[in-house]
Design a protein around this motif. Structure first.
Motif, PDB file in Angstrom:
ATOM      1  N   THR A   1     -21.870  17.972  -2.518  1.00  0.00           N
ATOM      2  CA  THR A   1     -22.653  16.762  -2.736  1.00  0.00           C
ATOM      3  C   THR A   1     -22.163  16.042  -3.986  1.00  0.00           C
ATOM      4  OG1 THR A   1     -24.629  17.647  -1.654  1.00  0.00           O
ATOM      5  CG2 THR A   1     -24.956  15.877  -3.265  1.00  0.00           C
ATOM      6  N   ALA A   2     -21.787  14.778  -3.817  1.00  0.00           N
ATOM      7  CA  ALA A   2     -21.221  13.995  -4.912  1.00  0.00           C
ATOM      8  C   ALA A   2     -20.958  12.577  -4.412  1.00  0.00           C
ATOM      9  CB  ALA A   2     -19.911  14.625  -5.407  1.00  0.00           C
ATOM     10  N   VAL A   3     -20.612  11.720  -5.340  1.00  0.00           N
ATOM     11  CA  VAL A   3     -20.056  10.415  -4.981  1.00  0.00           C
ATOM     12  C   VAL A   3     -18.543  10.590  -4.902  1.00  0.00           C
ATOM     13  CG1 VAL A   3     -19.766   8.013  -5.653  1.00  0.00           C
ATOM     14  CG2 VAL A   3     -21.930   9.180  -6.115  1.00  0.00           C
ATOM     15  N   TYR A   4     -17.969  10.164  -3.799  1.00  0.00           N
ATOM     16  CA  TYR A   4     -16.536  10.313  -3.559  1.00  0.00           C
ATOM     17  C   TYR A   4     -15.838   8.970  -3.738  1.00  0.00           C
ATOM     18  CZ  TYR A   4     -17.128  15.064  -1.901  1.00  0.00           C
ATOM     19  OH  TYR A   4     -17.390  16.410  -1.843  1.00  0.00           O
ATOM     20  N   TYR A   5     -14.716   9.017  -4.445  1.00  0.00           N
ATOM     21  CA  TYR A   5     -13.937   7.829  -4.748  1.00  0.00           C
ATOM     22  C   TYR A   5     -12.511   7.986  -4.233  1.00  0.00           C
ATOM     23  CZ  TYR A   5     -17.608   7.001  -8.237  1.00  0.00           C
ATOM     24  OH  TYR A   5     -18.812   6.807  -8.881  1.00  0.00           O
ATOM     25  N   CYS A   6     -11.971   6.923  -3.689  1.00  0.00           N
ATOM     26  CA  CYS A   6     -10.527   6.922  -3.474  1.00  0.00           C
ATOM     27  C   CYS A   6      -9.893   6.097  -4.587  1.00  0.00           C
ATOM     28  CB  CYS A   6     -10.147   6.396  -2.087  1.00  0.00           C
ATOM     29  SG  CYS A   6     -10.362   4.639  -1.829  1.00  0.00           S
ATOM     30  N   ALA A   7      -8.645   6.392  -4.844  1.00  0.00           N
ATOM     31  CA  ALA A   7      -7.943   5.768  -5.944  1.00  0.00           C
ATOM     32  C   ALA A   7      -6.468   5.638  -5.600  1.00  0.00           C
ATOM     33  CB  ALA A   7      -8.111   6.598  -7.221  1.00  0.00           C
ATOM     34  N   ALA A   8      -5.831   4.653  -6.217  1.00  0.00           N
ATOM     35  CA  ALA A   8      -4.410   4.383  -5.980  1.00  0.00           C
ATOM     36  C   ALA A   8      -3.661   4.478  -7.298  1.00  0.00           C
ATOM     37  CB  ALA A   8      -4.232   2.991  -5.371  1.00  0.00           C
ATOM     38  N   SER A   9      -2.517   5.169  -7.233  1.00  0.00           N
ATOM     39  CA  SER A   9      -1.690   5.345  -8.411  1.00  0.00           C
ATOM     40  C   SER A   9      -0.304   4.793  -8.163  1.00  0.00           C
ATOM     41  CB  SER A   9      -1.598   6.836  -8.763  1.00  0.00           C
ATOM     42  OG  SER A   9      -0.632   7.048  -9.768  1.00  0.00           O
ATOM     43  N   GLY A  10       0.222   4.097  -9.167  1.00  0.00           N
ATOM     44  CA  GLY A  10       1.575   3.594  -9.087  1.00  0.00           C
ATOM     45  C   GLY A  10       2.616   4.636  -9.473  1.00  0.00           C
ATOM     46  N   SER A  11       2.169   5.857  -9.719  1.00  0.00           N
ATOM     47  CA  SER A  11       3.084   6.934 -10.060  1.00  0.00           C
ATOM     48  C   SER A  11       4.033   7.238  -8.909  1.00  0.00           C
ATOM     49  CB  SER A  11       2.282   8.188 -10.423  1.00  0.00           C
ATOM     50  OG  SER A  11       3.118   9.302 -10.566  1.00  0.00           O
ATOM     51  N   VAL A  12       5.225   7.660  -9.244  1.00  0.00           N
ATOM     52  CA  VAL A  12       6.190   8.045  -8.225  1.00  0.00           C
ATOM     53  C   VAL A  12       5.757   9.344  -7.549  1.00  0.00           C
ATOM     54  CG1 VAL A  12       8.576   8.768  -7.807  1.00  0.00           C
ATOM     55  CG2 VAL A  12       8.085   6.861  -9.362  1.00  0.00           C
ATOM     56  N   TYR A  13       5.188  10.225  -8.363  1.00  0.00           N
ATOM     57  CA  TYR A  13       4.808  11.543  -7.867  1.00  0.00           C
ATOM     58  C   TYR A  13       3.296  11.673  -7.735  1.00  0.00           C
ATOM     59  CZ  TYR A  13       9.584  12.466  -9.295  1.00  0.00           C
ATOM     60  OH  TYR A  13      10.943  12.410  -9.446  1.00  0.00           O
ATOM     61  N   VAL A  14       2.853  12.565  -6.851  1.00  0.00           N
ATOM     62  CA  VAL A  14       1.424  12.823  -6.743  1.00  0.00           C
ATOM     63  C   VAL A  14       0.910  13.376  -8.063  1.00  0.00           C
ATOM     64  CG1 VAL A  14       1.434  13.197  -4.243  1.00  0.00           C
ATOM     65  CG2 VAL A  14       1.911  15.109  -5.770  1.00  0.00           C
TER      66      VAL A  14
ATOM     67  N   PHE B   1       0.831  -1.209   0.000  1.00  0.00           N
ATOM     68  CA  PHE B   1       0.000   0.000   0.000  1.00  0.00           C
ATOM     69  C   PHE B   1       0.861   1.252   0.000  1.00  0.00           C
ATOM     70  CE2 PHE B   1      -3.470   2.716   0.842  1.00  0.00           C
ATOM     71  CZ  PHE B   1      -3.135   3.567   1.880  1.00  0.00           C
ATOM     72  N   SER B   2       1.961   1.212   0.740  1.00  0.00           N
ATOM     73  CA  SER B   2       2.800   2.397   0.861  1.00  0.00           C
ATOM     74  C   SER B   2       3.504   2.753  -0.440  1.00  0.00           C
ATOM     75  CB  SER B   2       3.835   2.214   1.975  1.00  0.00           C
ATOM     76  OG  SER B   2       4.670   1.113   1.689  1.00  0.00           O
ATOM     77  N   ALA B   3       3.430   1.887  -1.427  1.00  0.00           N
ATOM     78  CA  ALA B   3       4.046   2.166  -2.725  1.00  0.00           C
ATOM     79  C   ALA B   3       3.142   2.990  -3.621  1.00  0.00           C
ATOM     80  CB  ALA B   3       4.407   0.867  -3.426  1.00  0.00           C
ATOM     81  N   TYR B   4       1.928   3.275  -3.192  1.00  0.00           N
ATOM     82  CA  TYR B   4       0.957   3.956  -4.030  1.00  0.00           C
ATOM     83  C   TYR B   4       0.679   5.380  -3.556  1.00  0.00           C
ATOM     84  CZ  TYR B   4      -0.079  -0.542  -6.137  1.00  0.00           C
ATOM     85  OH  TYR B   4       0.021  -1.731  -6.811  1.00  0.00           O
ATOM     86  N   VAL B   5       0.680   6.287  -4.503  1.00  0.00           N
ATOM     87  CA  VAL B   5       0.072   7.594  -4.280  1.00  0.00           C
ATOM     88  C   VAL B   5      -1.433   7.363  -4.181  1.00  0.00           C
ATOM     89  CG1 VAL B   5      -0.492   9.769  -5.427  1.00  0.00           C
ATOM     90  CG2 VAL B   5       1.872   8.916  -5.426  1.00  0.00           C
ATOM     91  N   MET B   6      -2.056   8.047  -3.252  1.00  0.00           N
ATOM     92  CA  MET B   6      -3.503   7.903  -3.077  1.00  0.00           C
ATOM     93  C   MET B   6      -4.203   9.220  -3.387  1.00  0.00           C
ATOM     94  SD  MET B   6      -3.844   4.780  -2.281  1.00  0.00           S
ATOM     95  CE  MET B   6      -5.600   4.779  -1.869  1.00  0.00           C
ATOM     96  N   GLY B   7      -5.341   9.096  -4.024  1.00  0.00           N
ATOM     97  CA  GLY B   7      -6.101  10.282  -4.378  1.00  0.00           C
ATOM     98  C   GLY B   7      -7.562  10.136  -4.017  1.00  0.00           C
ATOM     99  N   TRP B   8      -8.210  11.281  -3.875  1.00  0.00           N
ATOM    100  CA  TRP B   8      -9.662  11.328  -3.717  1.00  0.00           C
ATOM    101  C   TRP B   8     -10.234  12.128  -4.885  1.00  0.00           C
ATOM    102  CZ3 TRP B   8     -12.647   8.747  -0.273  1.00  0.00           C
ATOM    103  CH2 TRP B   8     -12.021   8.209   0.852  1.00  0.00           C
ATOM    104  N   PHE B   9     -11.289  11.599  -5.440  1.00  0.00           N
ATOM    105  CA  PHE B   9     -12.007  12.246  -6.526  1.00  0.00           C
ATOM    106  C   PHE B   9     -13.487  12.273  -6.171  1.00  0.00           C
ATOM    107  CE2 PHE B   9      -8.790  12.481  -9.913  1.00  0.00           C
ATOM    108  CZ  PHE B   9      -7.795  11.697  -9.348  1.00  0.00           C
ATOM    109  N   ARG B  10     -14.230  13.085  -6.881  1.00  0.00           N
ATOM    110  CA  ARG B  10     -15.677  13.090  -6.683  1.00  0.00           C
ATOM    111  C   ARG B  10     -16.372  13.293  -8.018  1.00  0.00           C
ATOM    112  NH1 ARG B  10     -16.362  18.782  -3.255  1.00  0.00           N
ATOM    113  NH2 ARG B  10     -15.968  20.228  -5.009  1.00  0.00           N
ATOM    114  N   GLN B  11     -17.625  12.870  -8.042  1.00  0.00           N
ATOM    115  CA  GLN B  11     -18.390  12.992  -9.277  1.00  0.00           C
ATOM    116  C   GLN B  11     -19.779  13.497  -8.950  1.00  0.00           C
ATOM    117  OE1 GLN B  11     -18.441   9.424 -11.675  1.00  0.00           O
ATOM    118  NE2 GLN B  11     -18.877  10.603 -13.516  1.00  0.00           N
TER     119      GLN B  11
END
Length: 124
Positions: free
Chosen positions: A91-104, A29-39
């Motif tokens: 107000t939205a649907v919120y998603y978390c996501a994982a990226s294998g990118s080195v940088y955010v 898990f620590s190898a992934y940049v994590m993000g939050w998105f919404r729709q």
């Protein structure tokens, strides 16, 4: 492979707070940049914020800066989105996501794994 499950969404009045959680399973898990998105309904998914692999760096969309905070706990494979001073336009649907990118990265296309989303509704 990383599986992501969000929780913590719900209905809140304007000005209130919610904390979303995202539990990750899988390896490194620590190898992934994590993000939050919404729709928002009828709109494309938009970037909310991201956090570096160590948790030492975060970035936010202008619309949430100063109100939302992302944190992560690598030892527990968790990432969080603390949302304060909520507005009806959050107000939205919120998603978390994982990226294998080195940088955010704020680009949805850079994220490899996505959760199923959790609904946040802010009433006026």
């Amino acid at each position: 492979q990383v599986q992501l499950v969000e929780s913590g969404g719900g209905l809140v009045q304007a000005g209130g707070s919610l904390r979303l959680s995202c539990a990750a399973s899988g390896r490194a898990f620590s190898a992934y940049v994590m993000g939050w998105f919404r729709q928002h309904p009828g709109k494309e998914r938009e970037f909310v914020g991201d956090i570096s692999r160590s948790g030492g760096s975060t970035n936010y969309a202008d619309s949430v800066k100063g109100r939302f905070t992302i944190s992560r706990l690598n030892a527990k494979n968790m990432v969080y989105l603390q949302m304060n001073s909520l507005k009806p336009e959050d107000t939205a649907v919120y998603y978390c996501a994982a990226s294998g990118s080195v940088y955010v990265t704020p680009q949805a296309m850079d994220y490899d794994y996505w959760g199923q989303g959790t609904q946040v509704t802010v009433s006026s």
